[in-house]
Scaffold this motif. Structure first.
Motif, short mmCIF file in Angstrom:
data_model
loop_
_atom_site.label_atom_id
_atom_site.label_comp_id
_atom_site.label_asym_id
_atom_site.label_seq_id
_atom_site.Cartn_x
_atom_site.Cartn_y
_atom_site.Cartn_z
N GLY A 26 0.84 -1.20 0.00
CA GLY A 26 0.00 0.00 0.00
C GLY A 26 0.87 1.24 0.00
O GLY A 26 2.05 1.20 0.38
N ALA A 27 0.30 2.32 -0.46
CA ALA A 27 1.04 3.59 -0.46
C ALA A 27 0.02 4.71 -0.46
O ALA A 27 -1.11 4.54 -0.92
N SER A 28 0.43 5.82 0.09
CA SER A 28 -0.51 6.93 0.17
C SER A 28 0.09 8.19 -0.43
O SER A 28 1.31 8.29 -0.63
N PHE A 29 -0.77 9.09 -0.77
CA PHE A 29 -0.40 10.45 -1.12
C PHE A 29 -1.13 11.34 -0.13
O PHE A 29 -2.31 11.67 -0.33
N GLN B 280 -3.89 0.52 -2.91
CA GLN B 280 -3.29 -0.81 -2.75
C GLN B 280 -2.69 -1.24 -4.07
O GLN B 280 -3.35 -1.10 -5.12
N PHE C 201 4.99 4.07 -9.12
CA PHE C 201 3.57 3.87 -9.46
C PHE C 201 2.92 5.24 -9.66
O PHE C 201 3.20 6.20 -8.95
N GLY D 222 4.52 8.06 -7.44
CA GLY D 222 5.07 7.73 -6.14
C GLY D 222 6.18 6.71 -6.25
O GLY D 222 6.30 6.02 -7.27
N LEU D 223 6.96 6.59 -5.21
CA LEU D 223 8.08 5.64 -5.23
C LEU D 223 8.17 4.92 -3.89
O LEU D 223 8.24 5.55 -2.83
N LEU D 224 8.11 3.64 -3.95
CA LEU D 224 8.26 2.80 -2.75
C LEU D 224 9.62 2.13 -2.78
O LEU D 224 10.04 1.60 -3.81
N ALA E 153 12.22 10.39 -3.50
CA ALA E 153 10.92 10.65 -4.12
C ALA E 153 11.01 10.26 -5.58
O ALA E 153 12.10 10.03 -6.11
N ASP F 50 5.86 11.66 -1.26
CA ASP F 50 6.16 12.29 -2.55
C ASP F 50 5.44 13.62 -2.73
O ASP F 50 5.34 14.13 -3.84
#
Lengths: 713, 327
Positions: free
Chosen positions: A225-228, A234, A277, A291-293, A338, A398
């Protein structure tokens, strides 16, 4: 910070250098070897005249091969989670086992199981008796997490996820008008394949050399998962892990002592360092279009250890020892801070430094009297983090820059002392007492400097009949922590962070174990336990937990041709915790209870000499109740439930001494209700673009037919 | 760390002292097992209480027992292995069952000093185990007496079937069944919806535990819980640029290894699990309740992965922006 730097400097020396410990260990080992070499062995009979003419030693080759088909109906990811039977249709059944041996002492064997399934395994062993042994193994480990998930993302290379052309961004999933047409199924699954080659070489009567190499690969897709800032997504995360483990050492063993020296090197390599992503939402900041994980970095763990035991000249004493020194270092480059190339945070290289992992253990077993035995153990486990810290500008998801923060490092030293004594009071009564003390010292920069726990227990075993035994054990422990020091936390760290594993705690427990072999054919066993943890000073976080378990097995085999069993278990977990939602608000409470029952029954029946029937039935059921008291008013979550019914029938028909027919039928029905997943589709939550995983459910039928053929003797 | 260097020094000194002491002992320890007894020259088998012809003596009566005879298809019956009981100079059946001279003289009517293996055997467990450890002490049982099985009076024969061609506890598919005969609660835990793939046979109990004893807690194969878990889950081993303290200390803070009704073998479900520690003012500690379910106003802090929807890097992050474990 200054304290932390001083702390790291205490050990001195360049990173990764093993300290003086190995020298001490080798000195101990050499001392044991030299000293034990002088000992005389007791007399041994001369058995040169024992020719063993009647012994039917195995020579030649023999094998058993099984081939057939397994048909699945109703299969999905949840039914084949670990077996890999996740699709409907036929699967090849192939198992084989065999062995050979020559009169010269060369031998070998092989085993192949489930060759037609992703959970297949294989083993080949060979060697020369008394000289060497080799083994090669393969193990497949499928993990089928979900096949109900769907996503609009498409892979663009292994480490980039893009949205389809025509994607409509919005600040809510409801406004993503292209979402429904863009969704494509994505299976959350991975496969691990492990190959191991190991060998032993027996150099003489007292020395053995051994070594192994293990190669493990895991590829597939996981969920991340990732958020802004306030919006999240997801993602299907690609997995491409490789781990290589090398292990080698030598064992010296005499009748009174042994020394084992082992070197291990384990290297993990993630083929993907980062995942980019696209942002499906309207970017809150211009920089947040992508974004970057960071994905797990590679690492390298090297350890050297010396272990073994030595006999003492009194009370049948034996000392067991272990000393191990290792270093763990990152072996992967940092991800950019980022996604945008203009990111101000770009670190070159990887973490500079390593973590020292040190372990010592000394255990003692004594029998000072015929009825009394005593044991003691002292262990030390140290984790000393020498990695440097970094002061880094923090780019929040990011999206925006929010100050500078220092990376914390965590280390601890844990010392544990244990002791126990067992005494046989009467022929049928045995009792014992014991205690333990654990002290943990944390490195600077953590909210505690130390934690200690003192426990004591006692037990009694009665054996009124040789076939009846009952043991009851009870004890308690008390854990205390040093003063809580929020001031040492890096700026911006949660000032009230209070790990429950730190909190002062009182624990009480009781366990029960009983076995009764009523007759030669009827046996019953029982195991139960109850434990209560009270976090006596905690006003927030976890405050109390309880755990109760009971399980029982009844087995009856009245005749050589048939037997039955009945087993059951019950588990109940309960936890109470509190939180403080907003300033000035009342403390809220949450109580969670989990219940898990199982009931199994089955039996085997041999019909004359040709048919053999085996039936197993299992029912398991779980329930989770969650109760929230936000402001004195009780709110109940819907119950989470799982239920599994499985019936397995295996019938074996012995066609001839060489040929056997094997029939198998399995029906499994599984259902869950899960408030976290049920009804959550990709666009259900305005600020979470979910994968839409459904709660696990399946109704599976498996039918198998195979023939087993035996070759050789 | 500095405060513990004295402990390290003490252990090192103790190791050397123990090493020296061991060589000075005048007698063999009890576990040294087979053949223990007073010197009695001449060393003919009969003089030392053994049978006259070894296995040939035993098999005169016992060869009719088909199950017993399967021993000759096992590793214990390898005539070329000088380490084995049937190798050159070996004591054959009496290597494990002890001197059988008296048993033969009694025409087998009673055990007469013979070591009989099994849970309900008249032979004390310590004596049974001493026979096995006489050969296997260094190879598989070097920490046997430091382990919980020895402390609780478990005999080797409780788990092993020496005369069987295939010893079930040494077969991957059946090992857990053997362990589960005593560890019933653990066996039941593996029936929980989320578990390690032990019942499916792609893992075994011995993937994590060494039943022959170790000096670590719960007889783990490695010294600590984390080193045991990360020997397979190597991606979580770190070190990371940003670490999560409970992860570096003990995987068991959040996960339960045998089985759980919660996904990922968690002890509780997020956000409840996370809020056990993260209880400060702000969004971590808001009481997310039933109004946040899909039937109300669906809440991303509660549904799908809960906290993990954003803080996905809970095991550590290698991103410079990974402070909150979101990148």
């Amino acid at each position: 910070m200054a304290d932390q730097r001083r702390h790291r400097g205490e050990r001195g020396g360049p990173p990764g250098r093993f300290g003086g410990l190995p020298r001490a260990l080798i000195a101990a080992a050499v001392a044991a070897v030299l000293a034990s070499a002088a000992r005389a062995d007791p007399p041994k009979p001369d058995t040169s005249g024992w020719t063993c003419k009647l012994c039917p030693f195995h020579t030649g080759a023999s094998a058993t091969v099984q081939g057939g088909v397994l048909v699945a109906e109703g299969a999905n990811a949840s039914s084949g989670r670990y077996s890999g039977v996740a699709h409907n249709g036929p699967y090849a059944l192939f198992d084989a086992t065999g062995r050979w041996r020559t009169k010269q002492g060369l031998y070998g064997s092989f085993n192949v199981a489930r060759a037609g399934l992703p959970s297949r395994r294989a083993r080949v062993s060979a060697g020369k008796e008394g000289l060497y042994a080799l083994r090669l193994t393969y193990q497949g480990q499928p993990l089928r997490d979900d096949d109900t998930t769907q996503t609009p993302y498409r892979s663009a290379g292994e480490s980039r996820l893009l949205l389809p052309p025509g994607w409509v961004t919005s600040n809510s999933t409801a406004g993503m008008t292209a979402l429904e047409d863009s969704l494509e199924p994505v299976r959350i699954e991975s496969d691990r394949r492990v190959v191991t080659l190991s060998g032993k070489y027996f150099t003489s009567g007292v020395w053995t050399l051994f070594g192994s190499f293990r190669h493990s690969e895991q590829t597939g897709t996981d969920v991340t998962g990732a958020s802004f800032l306030t919006e999240a997504v997801q993602l299907p995360e690609p997995i491409d892990y490789v781990t290589n483990d090398l292990r080698g050492g030598a064992l010296w063993a005499d009748s009174g002592a042994s020394v084992r020296i082992v070197y291990e090197d384990s290297r993990f390599d993630d083929q993907l360092d980062q995942l980019l992503f696209q942002n499906p939402y309207l970017p809150i900041a211009p920089s947040a279009a992508e974004g970057l994980l960071a994905l797990p970095p590679g690492n390298d763990l090297q350890q050297v250890s010396v272990s073994g035991e030595v006999g003492l000249p009194f009370w049948s004493g034996v000392v067991t020892y272990l000393a191990s020194d290792g270093r763990l270092a990152a072996d992967g480059s940092f991800a950019p801070g980022a996604a945008l190339a203009a990111s101000p945070v770009r670190l070159a290289g990887s973490l500079a430094g390593d973590i020292d992992l040190t372990h010592y253990a000394l255990a003692l077993a004594l029998r000072p009297a015929r009825r009394l035995d005593m044991r003691g153990r002292a262990t030390y486990d140290g984790r000393d983090d020498h990695n440097r810290t970094y002061a880094l500008p923090y780019i929040v998801t990011d999206s925006l820059l929010a100050g500078t923060y220092v990376t914390p490092r965590y280390g601890e030293d844990r010392t544990r002392l244990e002791g126990s004594a067992n005494y046989r009071l009467l022929h049928w009564v045995r009792a014992g007492v014991g205690g333990d003390y654990t002290h943990t010292h944390y490195s600077p920069g953590q909210v505690l400097t130390s934690l200690s726990e003192l426990g004591a227990w006692g037990y009694g075993t009665v054996t009124p009949l040789p076939t009846l035994s009952l043991t009851v054990k009870a004890g308690s422990s008390r854990r205390d922590a040093s003063a809580f020091d929020a001031a040492v936390l890096p700026a911006g760290e949660n000032p009230l962070l209070r790990a429950y594993d730190y909190a002062p705690r009182d624990r009480e427990f009781v366990t029960l174990r009983g076995t009764w072999m009523a007759t030669a054919s009827l046996s019953w066993s029982l195991e139960g336990s109850s434990a209560v943890d009270a976090y006596r000073l905690s006003q927030l976080g976890l405050r109390e937990s309880r755990e109760h378990e009971l399980s029982s097995t009844l087995a009856w085999a009245p005749h050589r041709s048939w037997s039955v069993y009945l087993d059951s278990s019950y588990q109940h977990l309960e936890a109470l915790q509190s939180g403080l939602g907003t300033v000035g608000a009342a403390v809220w409470q949450e109580r969670e209870g989990e219940y898990f029952w199982t009931l199994g029954a089955g039996g085997e029946y041999a019909i004359r000499t040709r048919w053999h029937l085996k039936v197993d039935y299992l029912r398991s059921y779980s329930r989770s109740d969650t109760q929230l008291l936000p402001s004195g008013l009780v709110q109940w979550f819907p119950e989470d439930r799982t239920g599994l019914d499985t019936l397995k029938i295996v019938a074996v028909y012995r066609w001839s001494p060489l040929l056997t027919l094997r029939l198998r039928y399995q029906r499994s029905r599984y259902g869950t209700s899960d408030w976290a997943l049920g009804g959550v589709y990709p666009n259900t939550i305005p600020t979470l673009l979910a994968l839409g995983a459904a709660p696990y459910r399946y109704d599976l039928d498996l039918v198998g037919i195979s023939f087993v053929y035996r070759l050789g003797q | 760390m500095k405060g513990w260097s004295a402990v390290g020094l003490a252990v090192r000194v103790a190791l050397v002292a123990v090493g020296l002491l061991s060589g000075l002992m005048p007698v063999r320890p009890a576990w040294a097992g087979q053949g223990a007894g007073p010197p009695a020259p001449p060393n003919t088998p009969a003089a030392l209480g053994y049978s006259a012809h070894g296995a040939d003596t035993c098999l005169l009566c016992h060869r009719g027992n088909a199950h017993l005879m399967t021993l000759f298809r096992t590793a214990h019956a390898r005539p070329g292995d000088p380490r084995g009981p049937f190798g050159p100079g070996g004591l054959q059946c009496e290597a494990c069952h002890g001197p059988g001279g008296a048993h033969v003289k009694a025409f087998g009517r009673k055990p007469a000093g013979i070591v009989v293996f099994g849970r309900h055997s008249p032979t004390p467990v310590a004596r049974q185990n001493a026979m096995c450890l006489g050969c296997h002490q260094a190879t598989v049982g070097h920490a046997w007496l430091a382990g919980a099985h020895a402390a609780n009076g478990v005999s080797c024969a409780d788990c092993h079937r020496i005369h069987d061609t295939v010893d079930p506890v040494r077969v991957q598919a059946t090992e857990a069944t053997v362990c589960g005969t005593c560890h019933q609660a653990v066996r039941a835990a593996f029936l929980a919806p989320y578990h390690h793939p032990v019942p499916e046979g792609t893992m075994t109990c011995s993937s994590c535990h060494d039943p022959h004893g170790t000096t670590s807690r719960a007889m783990l194969v490695k010294a600590t819980t984390n080193e045991t878990c990360t020997s397979c889950h190597t991606q979580f081993r770190g070190p990371f640029l940003w670490e999560h303290q409970p992860v570096t200390e003990n995987c068991g803070n959040c996960h339960t290894p045998h089985g759980s009704v919660q996904p990922a073998l968690l002890k509780e479900r997020p956000p409840i699990l996370c809020q056990a520690c993260h209880d400060t003012v702000g969004h971590p500690s808001v009481p997310y309740g039933p109004p946040g379910l899909p039937t109300g106003l669906p809440n991303p802090y509660l549904l799908a992965g809960g906290c993990i929807n954003c803080h996905s890097q809970v095991h550590g992050s290698n991103s410079p922006s990974g402070r909150a474990l979101m990148r």
